[in-house]
Scaffold this active site. Structure first.
Site, PDB file in Angstrom:
ATOM      1  N   PRO A  87      -1.434 114.170   9.298  1.00 20.73           N
ATOM      2  CA  PRO A  87      -0.389 113.137   9.394  1.00 20.73           C
ATOM      3  C   PRO A  87      -0.525 112.273  10.648  1.00 20.73           C
ATOM      4  O   PRO A  87       0.093 111.216  10.738  1.00 20.73           O
ATOM      5  CB  PRO A  87       0.920 113.937   9.404  1.00 20.73           C
ATOM      6  N   GLU A 114      -0.277 124.402  12.257  1.00 21.46           N
ATOM      7  CA  GLU A 114       0.296 123.434  13.206  1.00 21.46           C
ATOM      8  C   GLU A 114      -0.720 122.395  13.641  1.00 21.46           C
ATOM      9  O   GLU A 114      -0.412 121.500  14.390  1.00 21.46           O
ATOM     10  CB  GLU A 114       0.852 124.149  14.445  1.00 21.46           C
ATOM     11  N   ARG A 152     -12.974 105.380  -7.219  1.00 23.96           N
ATOM     12  CA  ARG A 152     -12.774 104.178  -8.042  1.00 23.96           C
ATOM     13  C   ARG A 152     -13.581 102.992  -7.535  1.00 23.96           C
ATOM     14  O   ARG A 152     -13.821 102.051  -8.270  1.00 23.96           O
ATOM     15  CB  ARG A 152     -11.290 103.820  -8.107  1.00 23.96           C
ATOM     16  N   ASP A 167      -7.111  95.135  -9.384  1.00 20.33           N
ATOM     17  CA  ASP A 167      -6.081  96.070  -8.941  1.00 20.33           C
ATOM     18  C   ASP A 167      -5.087  95.469  -7.973  1.00 20.33           C
ATOM     19  O   ASP A 167      -5.444  94.611  -7.182  1.00 20.33           O
ATOM     20  CB  ASP A 167      -6.741  97.182  -8.124  1.00 20.33           C
TER      21      ASP A 167
END
Ligand code: ADE
Length: 245
Positions: A87, A114, A152, A167
């Site tokens: 993250p 963690e 893709r 797209d």
């Protein structure tokens, strides 16, 4: 193009790539996806891959030695990049997906617990990637997302390359609405313009719908995009209609 995923939960990937265009591309030999169990690279007899953080804190941290051993064993000569899913990473988007598709090999390290010992990030990883502002229990689902989206952009994976070029995010607009049979379902009708046979009119209607949706949901996309004169005109029309309603 080859993906190598390093994880402590290899079983999580048992079924993700066994359907659809990714599976077909693997069968055709366009893509290769290898899953590596980090524990196999542990250096002690207990196959320990994590340990308590120095300085004291909650949870466990992935140790550096198994990850370095794994990446050094897996990394191929050629154009290769090593990414950590976390993250804390830069936000994954269509542009990054397309860029990663230009590599011969993408090594994806799934973070856990963690975090990962910082020396992995400083001295082994080329890029840290996040798939969104939320915390998953680990990088595995994020790695699957990256493999799918990058695939893709690999020539031959998506049937008609046209469909990638058109797209959302490649065009910079959200998609226009699509309809299929029946013409009427529970009284809900397909917009009449789509039966008009007038391709110019249909294209303009679709562009307007795409602009409408983008303006309502992702105005940021419009700000960072150079609009064509037709788009400017349609946008004015939309804004005027909005004021009137
Ligand atoms: N690991 C945990 N959360 C993540 C996220 N949002 N993106 C990438 N890897 C993650």
């Amino acid at each position: 193009m080859r993906f190598d995923i390093i994880t402590i939960f290899p079983g999580l990937f048992d079924s993700v790539f066994t359907a659809g265009v990714v599976k077909k591309a693997v069968e055709k030999g366009i893509l290769e996806i290898r899953i590596h169990d980090l524990r196999k690279y542990a250096t002690d007899k207990h196959q320990q891959v994590d340990d308590r953080p120095y300085g004291g804190a909650e949870g466990m941290v992935l140790k550096p030695e198994p990850i370095f051993r794994a990446v050094e064993d897996i990394r191929q000569t050629g154009k290769s990049i090593t990414c950590l899913l976390t993250p804390q990473g830069e936000m994954f988007n269509s542009r990054l997906a397309e860029e990663l598709a230009s590599y011969d090999q993408v090594v994806l390290i799934c973070g856990r617990y963690e975090g990962v010992d910082e020396r992995v990030i400083e001295h082994l990883v080329d890029r840290e990637i996040s798939i969104g502002d939320y915390v998953l229990t680990g990088g595995e689902l994020a790695a699957a997302v990256v493999v799918d989206a990058v695939s893709r952009f690999v020539p031959g994976v998506v049937g008609k390359e046209e469909s990638v070029r058109h797209d959302s995010f490649t065009t910079g607009l959200l998609d226009f609405p699509q309809y299929t049979r029946p013409r009427e379902f529970r009284g809900y009708r397909v917009p009449a313009v789509l039966f008009s046979g007038d391709h110019k009119k249909i294209a303009r209607w679709r562009l307007k719908k795409a602009l409408e949706k983008t303006l309502a949901r992702r105005p940021d996309l419009l700000e960072s995009r150079k609009l064509t004169p037709e788009e400017e005109e349609l946008l004015e029309e939309i804004k005027k209609e909005r004021k009137e309603s």
